[in-house]
Design an enzyme around this catalytic site. Structure first.
Site, mmCIF file in Angstrom:
data_model
loop_
_atom_site.group_PDB
_atom_site.id
_atom_site.type_symbol
_atom_site.label_atom_id
_atom_site.label_comp_id
_atom_site.label_asym_id
_atom_site.label_seq_id
_atom_site.Cartn_x
_atom_site.Cartn_y
_atom_site.Cartn_z
ATOM 1 N N HIS A 1 35.521 39.737 50.849
ATOM 2 C CA HIS A 1 36.724 40.504 50.494
ATOM 3 C C HIS A 1 37.417 41.132 51.693
ATOM 4 C CE1 HIS A 1 39.604 42.889 48.232
ATOM 5 N NE2 HIS A 1 39.165 43.993 48.786
ATOM 6 N N ASN B 1 38.480 39.889 43.182
ATOM 7 C CA ASN B 1 39.558 40.601 42.497
ATOM 8 C C ASN B 1 40.831 39.780 42.334
ATOM 9 O OD1 ASN B 1 39.559 40.938 45.388
ATOM 10 N ND2 ASN B 1 41.270 42.349 45.149
ATOM 11 N N HIS B 2 41.034 38.744 43.196
ATOM 12 C CA HIS B 2 42.253 37.931 43.095
ATOM 13 C C HIS B 2 42.062 36.644 42.296
ATOM 14 C CE1 HIS B 2 44.776 40.451 45.515
ATOM 15 N NE2 HIS B 2 43.925 40.431 46.524
HETATM 16 FE FE FE2 Z 1 39.290 40.025 47.396
#
Ligand code: FE2
Length: 274
Positions: free
Chosen positions: A180, A72-73
């Site tokens: 994550h 996600n980053h």
């Molecule tokens: Fe992440």
């Protein structure tokens, strides 16, 4: 390694410059001890704890990693947009919208003709709802893309979603490894149909931190509700990784081992590795 075996080491999220530094220090010794055929690392937090840049990817490669996975980053630093188009060894979650740069899979052929593919997927539970259903996306992908050994980095928050993915893909891929949450889980095993599974590989960063970041600013955010500037912590570094052997003919996992290299016992670890 025996000829019919292929050894992959997967390294947990590399956090900022201290994570990169510790990776660079330890990976030569890890390579010497384990003689892996392939080293994969999650690099989405390698730049200041959020994102990836050409410099941080370069340092991860220089340490000995061959494929970098995202999450996600992955887009947090602007240059990642171009980087992922230019460098096919860095992959982002496959279930991002099609317009996203880069690819969700890196595949290659070994000298003896074995096809290896590394996939990145992102979960949807307790995460930003920007990605498609990872179960349906990977199902369709695997129907159309065959490989001898397939490894999946499932970048997700919820353990239930990760476990469900492991059972969903048991026997269809060689490994489903979670990332994550940055905490190495003790559930690494080989599922009934031969898929290696672990809810989270862990991280390469500070143990005295909140998932890699200095404790105080994170604590202040929880106490006050006000955003504080997060910084990568450098104390008490660890490197978490998962070592796996796969049968090249069946693609099944035959051996799995979770490993943690710890800075405070670094000399001891150096002795063990040597
Ligand atoms: Fe992440």
């Amino acid at each position: 390694m025996q000829n019919n075996l292929y050894r992959i080491i997967f390294i947990g999220d590399v956090i900022g410059k201290f994570g990169r530094k510790f990776l660079g220090l330890t990976l030569p010794l890890i390579r010497k001890k384990y003689s892996p055929d392939l080293i994969v690392a999650n690099g989405e937090n390698s730049a200041g704890g959020l994102g990836i840049t050409r410099k941080t990817a370069g340092e991860i490669y220089n340490a000995g990693v061959q494929v970098i996975t995202g999450g996600n980053h992955i887009w947090d630093k602007k240059e990642a947009l171009g980087l992922l188009n230019d460098d096919k060894r860095i992959i982002r979650p496959m279930n991002f919208p099609r317009s996203a740069p880069g690819s969700g899979c890196h595949s290659f052929k070994t000298k003896d003709g074995c096809v290896i593919q590394i996939l990145s997927l992102q979960g949807r539970v307790f995460m930003e709802p920007v990605v498609d259903n990872p179960f349906l996306v990977v199902d369709e992908f695997l129907d159309n893309n065959k490989a001898d050994i397939s490894l999946i980095d499932f970048h997700a928050e919820a353990t239930a979603e990760k476990q469900a993915m492991g059972f969903f893909l048991d026997g269809r891929v060689s490994a489903v490894l979670g990332t994550h949450t940055h905490v190495q889980t003790s559930d690494l095993r080989i599922l009934d149909k031969g898929t290696a599974y672990q809810s989270d590989v862990g991280m390469t960063g500070s143990l005295d931190s909140v998932i890699g970041m200095r404790i105080e600013p994170v604590l202040q955010k929880f106490l006050t509700g006000i955003n504080h500037r997060f910084e990568v912590e450098k104390k008490n570094l660890i490197l978490d990784m998962t070592v796996m052997d796969f049968d090249k003919n069946s693609g099944k996992a035959i051996y799995v081992e979770p490993v943690r290299i710890h800075e405070t016992h670094y000399q001891e670890q150096l002795d063990i590795l040597n």
